[in-house]
Write an enzyme that holds these catalytic residues in place. Structure first.
Site, PDB file in Angstrom:
ATOM      1  N   ASP A  82       0.852  -1.196   0.000  1.00 29.08           N
ATOM      2  CA  ASP A  82       0.000   0.000   0.000  1.00 29.08           C
ATOM      3  C   ASP A  82       0.893   1.254   0.000  1.00 29.08           C
ATOM      4  OD1 ASP A  82      -2.387   1.432   0.214  1.00 29.08           O
ATOM      5  OD2 ASP A  82      -2.478   1.262   2.407  1.00 29.08           O
ATOM      6  N   GLY A 178      -7.653   7.939   8.039  1.00 28.77           N
ATOM      7  CA  GLY A 178      -7.751   8.164   9.482  1.00 28.77           C
ATOM      8  C   GLY A 178      -9.153   8.576   9.919  1.00 28.77           C
ATOM      9  N   HIS A 205      -9.693   4.883  -0.756  1.00 23.92           N
ATOM     10  CA  HIS A 205      -8.833   4.910   0.431  1.00 23.92           C
ATOM     11  C   HIS A 205      -9.626   5.574   1.552  1.00 23.92           C
ATOM     12  CE1 HIS A 205      -4.672   3.855  -1.086  1.00 23.92           C
ATOM     13  NE2 HIS A 205      -5.441   3.734  -2.149  1.00 23.92           N
ATOM     14  N   ASN A 227      -9.970   0.350   0.945  1.00 19.50           N
ATOM     15  CA  ASN A 227      -8.907   0.322   1.955  1.00 19.50           C
ATOM     16  C   ASN A 227      -9.493   0.717   3.304  1.00 19.50           C
ATOM     17  OD1 ASN A 227      -7.359  -0.087  -0.309  1.00 19.50           O
ATOM     18  ND2 ASN A 227      -5.825   1.443   0.225  1.00 19.50           N
TER      19      ASN A 227
HETATM   20  P1  13P Z   1      -8.377   4.124   6.979  1.00 17.49           P
HETATM   21  O1  13P Z   1      -7.237   3.775   7.894  1.00 17.49           O
HETATM   22  O2  13P Z   1      -8.818   5.528   7.095  1.00 17.49           O
HETATM   23  O3  13P Z   1      -9.492   3.146   7.090  1.00 17.49           O
HETATM   24  O4  13P Z   1      -7.803   4.007   5.483  1.00 17.49           O
HETATM   25  C1  13P Z   1      -6.917   2.984   5.139  1.00 17.49           C
HETATM   26  C2  13P Z   1      -6.260   3.292   3.847  1.00 17.49           C
HETATM   27  O5  13P Z   1      -6.772   4.024   3.026  1.00 17.49           O
HETATM   28  C3  13P Z   1      -4.948   2.670   3.598  1.00 17.49           C
HETATM   29  O6  13P Z   1      -4.405   3.061   2.372  1.00 17.49           O
END
Ligand code: 13P
Length: 278
Positions: A82, A178, A205, A227
């Site tokens: 990632d 986040g 994401h 994600n």
């Molecule tokens: P979150 O941690 O906000 O769920 O997003 C994860 C992410 O997009 C990793 O690339």
């Protein structure tokens, strides 16, 4: 069994669902992802964001464990890097056996992003691995909303995908990584347009904090990889806090790890159920 990005996203496409892409940061996290996917009998993407989480565990170490456990899994697992932002890291992930990588050149100019993504694809092709790349930028961690980031321009996305030949496009349409400070407002039309013009699956994401209804709307418009990590880590932290409050006497780290794994597994199972979009 390990599966490449294109193949796992083809499954998602055929079922009008999204594949959950969960970030692992520990052995417990890896096991939680694989157990959740097996219990839901659903393919999953197990990913590691070295740029963000390499400080907790090295790619070399966790990557090998990810591949080993993915190979033994009873459901198809795509092992993905990632937010890869340098070629050493990308080469290392491919050497370890990752079946997919993300090249994140979203902070670069369009021209540099295209050139670097093409090179990342040359590397990945040598391993028959998939490539995700990003155009536009998600807001920073904990950003008020996505005004900090640049939403993905669908016309530019079309050119980007044509020139790079990537398997999936991470697009910016209102999500941030986040915890959200205010309720996310997503640009659903933009997803539809990006999907229509590029012809490739769209990646969301920043899945933590999106409502079930919004997830479904995004999936119906072409999001095929979601994600998701922060909420699993946060809820596991809450469970550990509760466990500590309920424990008199010694609190052992191995019990904390088991608690974390169980909590993460439950969060992941709940997310997988929603992403199935039934
Ligand atoms: P979150 O941690 O906000 O769920 O997003 C994860 C992410 O997009 C990793 O690339």
């Amino acid at each position: 069994m390990v599966i490449a990005l294109k193949n796992i996203l083809d499954i998602a496409e055929s079922k009008n669902m999204a594949i959950a892409a969960f970030n692992a940061t520990s052995l417990e996290g890896i096991m939680a992802v694989i157990e959740a996917a097996q219990e839901e009998d659903t393919p999953v993407i197990l990913q590691f964001a070295n740029a963000a989480h390499g400080k907790y565990v090295p790619l070399d170490t966790i990557g090998r464990v990810m591949v080993m456990l993915a190979e033994e899994a009873k459901v198809p697992v795509c092992v993905h890097l990632d937010h890869g932002d340098n070629f050493d890291e990308i080469k290392k992930a491919l050497d370890i056996g990752f079946s997919s990588i993300m090249y994140d050149g979203s902070a670069l100019s369009f021209k540099e992003n295209v050139a670097n993504t093409i090179y990342a694809k040359v590397l990945a092709d040598q391993y028959a691995a998939g490539v995700e790349a990003e155009l536009g930028a998600m807001g920073a961690e904990g950003a008020e909303d996505n005004i900090m980031g640049a939403y993905t321009d669908p016309e530019l996305a079309k050119i980007f995908v044509e020139e790079t030949g990537i398997d999936a496009l991470a697009a910016s349409f209102g999500t941030v990584h986040g915890i959200y400070k205010s309720e996310p407002k997503l640009d659903f039309e933009r997803i539809e347009k990006i999907r229509e013009l590029t012809g490739v699956p769209v990646v969301m994401h920043g899945g933590s904090g999106i409502s079930d209804g919004d997830f479904r709307k995004c999936i119906d418009r072409g999001v095929r990889k979601i994600n998701f990590y922060t909420y699993a880590a946060k809820f596991a932290g809450d469970a550990i806090r509760q466990m500590a409050a309920d424990t008199s006497g010694n609190l052992y780290s191995h019990d904390i790890f088991v608690q974390a794994r169980q909590s993460m597994k439950q969060t992941y199972k709940d997310a997988i159920k929603i992403f199935k979009n039934r």
